[in-house]
Enzyme design. Structure first.
Site, PDB file in Angstrom:
ATOM      1  N   HIS A   1     -22.956  19.392 -41.764  1.00 27.74           N
ATOM      2  CA  HIS A   1     -24.016  20.686 -42.737  1.00 27.74           C
ATOM      3  C   HIS A   1     -23.836  21.958 -41.427  1.00 27.74           C
ATOM      4  O   HIS A   1     -23.644  21.014 -40.143  1.00 27.74           O
ATOM      5  CB  HIS A   1     -25.387  20.075 -43.260  1.00 27.74           C
ATOM      6  CG  HIS A   1     -26.032  20.391 -43.207  1.00 27.74           C
ATOM      7  ND1 HIS A   1     -26.820  21.682 -42.939  1.00 27.74           N
ATOM      8  CD2 HIS A   1     -26.466  20.785 -45.090  1.00 27.74           C
ATOM      9  CE1 HIS A   1     -27.628  22.282 -43.776  1.00 27.74           C
ATOM     10  NE2 HIS A   1     -27.556  21.681 -44.718  1.00 27.74           N
TER      11      HIS A   1
ATOM     12  N   ASP B   1     -26.904  12.890 -38.888  1.00 32.88           N
ATOM     13  CA  ASP B   1     -27.435  13.133 -39.999  1.00 32.88           C
ATOM     14  C   ASP B   1     -28.518  12.110 -41.244  1.00 32.88           C
ATOM     15  O   ASP B   1     -26.811  12.094 -41.687  1.00 32.88           O
ATOM     16  CB  ASP B   1     -26.861  14.237 -39.502  1.00 32.88           C
ATOM     17  CG  ASP B   1     -27.139  15.356 -40.685  1.00 32.88           C
ATOM     18  OD1 ASP B   1     -27.628  14.796 -41.370  1.00 32.88           O
ATOM     19  OD2 ASP B   1     -26.984  16.250 -41.294  1.00 32.88           O
TER      20      ASP B   1
ATOM     21  N   GLN C   1     -29.028  13.418 -45.989  1.00 30.38           N
ATOM     22  CA  GLN C   1     -28.422  12.926 -47.264  1.00 30.38           C
ATOM     23  C   GLN C   1     -28.620  11.510 -48.331  1.00 30.38           C
ATOM     24  O   GLN C   1     -28.016  10.577 -48.759  1.00 30.38           O
ATOM     25  CB  GLN C   1     -27.029  13.405 -47.812  1.00 30.38           C
ATOM     26  CG  GLN C   1     -26.981  14.515 -48.068  1.00 30.38           C
ATOM     27  CD  GLN C   1     -28.504  14.979 -49.102  1.00 30.38           C
ATOM     28  OE1 GLN C   1     -28.371  14.589 -49.552  1.00 30.38           O
ATOM     29  NE2 GLN C   1     -28.611  16.743 -48.970  1.00 30.38           N
TER      30      GLN C   1
ATOM     31  N   LYS D   1     -36.375  15.680 -49.189  1.00 31.10           N
ATOM     32  CA  LYS D   1     -35.637  14.940 -49.833  1.00 31.10           C
ATOM     33  C   LYS D   1     -35.404  13.456 -50.197  1.00 31.10           C
ATOM     34  O   LYS D   1     -34.482  12.678 -50.859  1.00 31.10           O
ATOM     35  CB  LYS D   1     -33.916  15.162 -48.843  1.00 31.10           C
ATOM     36  CG  LYS D   1     -33.231  16.715 -49.009  1.00 31.10           C
ATOM     37  CD  LYS D   1     -31.523  16.557 -48.407  1.00 31.10           C
ATOM     38  CE  LYS D   1     -31.789  17.692 -47.443  1.00 31.10           C
ATOM     39  NZ  LYS D   1     -31.302  18.764 -48.459  1.00 31.10           N
TER      40      LYS D   1
ATOM     41  N   CYS E   1     -24.331  25.007 -47.570  1.00 33.69           N
ATOM     42  CA  CYS E   1     -24.200  24.699 -46.413  1.00 33.69           C
ATOM     43  C   CYS E   1     -22.818  24.248 -45.649  1.00 33.69           C
ATOM     44  O   CYS E   1     -23.263  23.225 -44.635  1.00 33.69           O
ATOM     45  CB  CYS E   1     -25.590  24.749 -45.672  1.00 33.69           C
ATOM     46  SG  CYS E   1     -26.597  25.418 -45.825  1.00 33.69           S
TER      47      CYS E   1
END
Ligand SMILES: Cc1ncc(COP(=O)(O)O)c(C=O)c1O
Lengths: 149, 426
Positions: free
Chosen positions: B143, B220, B223, B246, B384
């Protein structure tokens, strides 16, 4: 007709699939590239002027159906028009897609461009419809790149 | 019927055993007020969970309770409400610690979201130790928020950004990744799950490879946290970042996990109140962890709301939810495959939550607009992740992304919507 059919009128689909005046114009004396960061649309407009008149105009790029059809129909309409006429047409077109009140004479001038009337119900797509026009204006003003932001 | 979100159905926190069948999404939906909405006269089909997830009532209630009954600043008042607020705030930190399997609450830093977490690490971990000629290693599926902070760090330090390639299925090429680990690599930054492709990266292996060369790793998890059970100690990652919004929590709040050993060494990211122990005009001493990294009045309500979201997830059981989502994604993939001219972008063997696709000759934005008219919310764009779009040579994709409250009927609605798109463009 549902709103979405109103937006994607046949003529728009048709022009998006078979864009007119598509491809580079050799010997163009004005050109500019426009970006719509929201959609990733990209349109390059080439113009050859004859004094104050658009003698030839072509475009290339990629984008959604609305932006491609708009570029295609714009090139059709602005050929052989004077710069003043082109500018006036853009103003009417802009009013159309942003839901402004059109006078009768203005509606008459729109011609085929009236197929973009559905855009006003989709505010996020206004930039798609106007990208080619902004780019044309930038080309004529001598600006090389524009974005719809 | 008792909604899952009520305390009466509370289960022990975080199950890691294999998912028992019979996950009841219909019942889960009762917990999410927004899912009753109609859009354009049609029931909302919310398939944009990778952008942000909807909030269960327990989270909304926690926010309201904070503002109605204990709205005060934290760590500074002697009065009753401030004590209540501080207690709830710190309890949320403990909940997040458990959620991540971290060793100590001082390793849990509240930030605005994944983006801020990564920027914090780039600033406080990267800047002091990255020099000209050093390297930062990322992957081709990151991202923008896991690219740009490293680019800036590289520009400022004269370091080089290295990018490990992916294959046509959107899987990281592990061999290539390993080759790119060099004696100059100062940090690896990699997504756990790709938001554009849905690929689940083998982060445990990546971390092991990097650690063998003494290279620290930032994951990261934006998600991943909503879709897979995560245990930072098992992974042995050095940093882990995720966003509350999220994870069915409020916007504006997120978490940076960092190993205490690193966080202790790192200078503050922002300076101000709360992050200090004492200030004179000659010298300031910083507060201890985690407060050193939480300058100013934090997003107190957000933290408390995030705590409620984490509680909710542990009651739902993330492992069970993940198993259900996997089936749902498989079903959606199977149905989309049968549509002529549909091309799925991201066909990794290990995927979570995301179905990115393009329809031949139709721009994703037109797909998005037409689906929206059917009440179906998907995202259309570059997500993104412009380098991913370039890699697959598409300007954009349409992306349906799932949560455990989505149903097979919603997948059917999506497929019917796509058929309608094709009809309009036929
Ligand atoms: C993989 C990934 N990383 C980072 C982010 C950034 O998260 P946020 O915008 O919440 O900071 C996102 C959000 O889209 C993401 O999907």
């Amino acid at each position: 007709m549902s709103e979405v059919r109103e937006l994607y009128q046949e003529l728009i689909i048709e022009h998006s699939k078979k864009p007119r005046n598509f491809g580079k114009l050799d010997g163009a004396d004005h050109e500019a590239t426009g970006f719509n960061p929201l959609c990733g649309d990209k349109v390059t407009v080439y113009v050859k002027l004859d004094g104050n008149v658009v003698r030839e105009i072509r475009w290339e790029g990629s984008g959604c159906a609305i932006s491609s059809a708009s570029a295609s129909l714009m090139t059709e309409r602005s050929k052989s028009k004077s710069l003043t006429e082109t500018d006036a047409l853009f103003q009417i077109f802009h009013k159309l897609v942003t839901g402004g009140e059109l006078e009768e004479a203005e509606t008459a001038q729109l011609g085929k461009l009236a197929v973009f009337s559905g855009v006003k119900e989709f505010p996020v797509r206004v930039k798609c419809a106007t990208l080619a026009w902004h780019t044309l204006r930038a080309a004529l003003e001598g600006t090389k790149t524009v974005t719809t932001d | 019927m008792t909604p899952i979100g009520t305390p009466t159905t509370a289960r022990p926190t975080r199950t890691t055993e294999p998912a028992p069948g019979g996950f009841n999404a219909e019942r889960i939906r009762e917990d999410f007020p927004v899912l009753k909405l109609k859009v354009n006269g049609k029931p909302l089909v919310y398939l944009d969970n990778a952008a942000t997830a909807q909030k269960p009532r327990v989270v909304l209630d926690a926010l309201r309770k904070f503002y109605e009954t204990e709205c005060a600043n934290v760590h500074r008042g002697l009065h009753w409400m401030s004590e209540e607020a501080t207690r709830d705030y710190e309890e949320s930190r403990e909940k997040v610690r458990q959620f991540l399997g971290a060793a100590d609450v001082k390793e849990v830093i509240f930030v605005r979201g994944t983006t801020e977490a990564i920027n914090l690490v780039a600033h406080s971990f990267g800047r002091p130790r990255v020099r000209a000629g050093d390297e930062i290693l990322i992957t081709a599926m990151e991202h923008h928020s896991n690219i740009v902070p490293w680019q800036i760090l590289c520009e400022q330090s004269g370091a080089q950004l290295r990018v490990a390639p992916i294959n046509d299925d959107g899987e990281l090429l592990l061999d290539e990744f390993e080759k790119l680990l060099s004696p100059r690599t100062r940090l690896v930054a990699v997504s756990h799950v790709s938001n554009a492709l849905g690929t689940v990266n083998p982060v445990a292996q990546i971390i092991e490879m990097a650690h063998r060369r003494k290279v620290p790793v930032l994951v990261d998890g934006a998600q991943a946290a909503p879709h897979l059970p995560v245990n930072v100690r098992e992974l042995d990652c050095d940093f882990y970042a995720f966003s509350g919004h999220k994870l069915f929590g409020p916007t504006g709040i997120g978490v940076l996990y960092g190993k205490a050993q690193w966080l202790e060494e790192m200078p503050p990211y922002q300076a101000g109140g709360d992050m200090i122990r004492s200030v004179t005009f000659e010298k300031t001493t910083y507060n201890s962890l985690p407060y050193k990294f939480e300058a100013g009045t934090p997003h107190i309500a957000g933290v408390i709301g995030l705590g409620a979201a984490v509680d909710y997830l542990s009651r739902v059981g993330l492992a069970r939810a993940a198993a259900y989502e996997r089936e749902l994604l498989e079903y959606a993939t199977e149905r989309l495959r049968r549509i002529p001219d549909a091309r799925i972008i991201g066909t990794a063997r290990e995927k979570a939550g995301v179905l990115s696709f393009v329809l031949e000759g139709i721009h994703p934005h037109d797909v998005g607009t037409i689906l929206d008219q059917e009440g179906i919310a998907v995202r259309a764009g570059h997500h993104c992740a412009m380098p991913v779009m370039d890699r697959f040579q598409v300007p954009a994709t349409a992306r349906a992304s799932f949560a455990f409250y989505n149903t097979p009927q919603e997948v059917d609605a999506l497929i019917a919507g796509i058929e309608k798109v094709k009809e309009i463009f036929s």
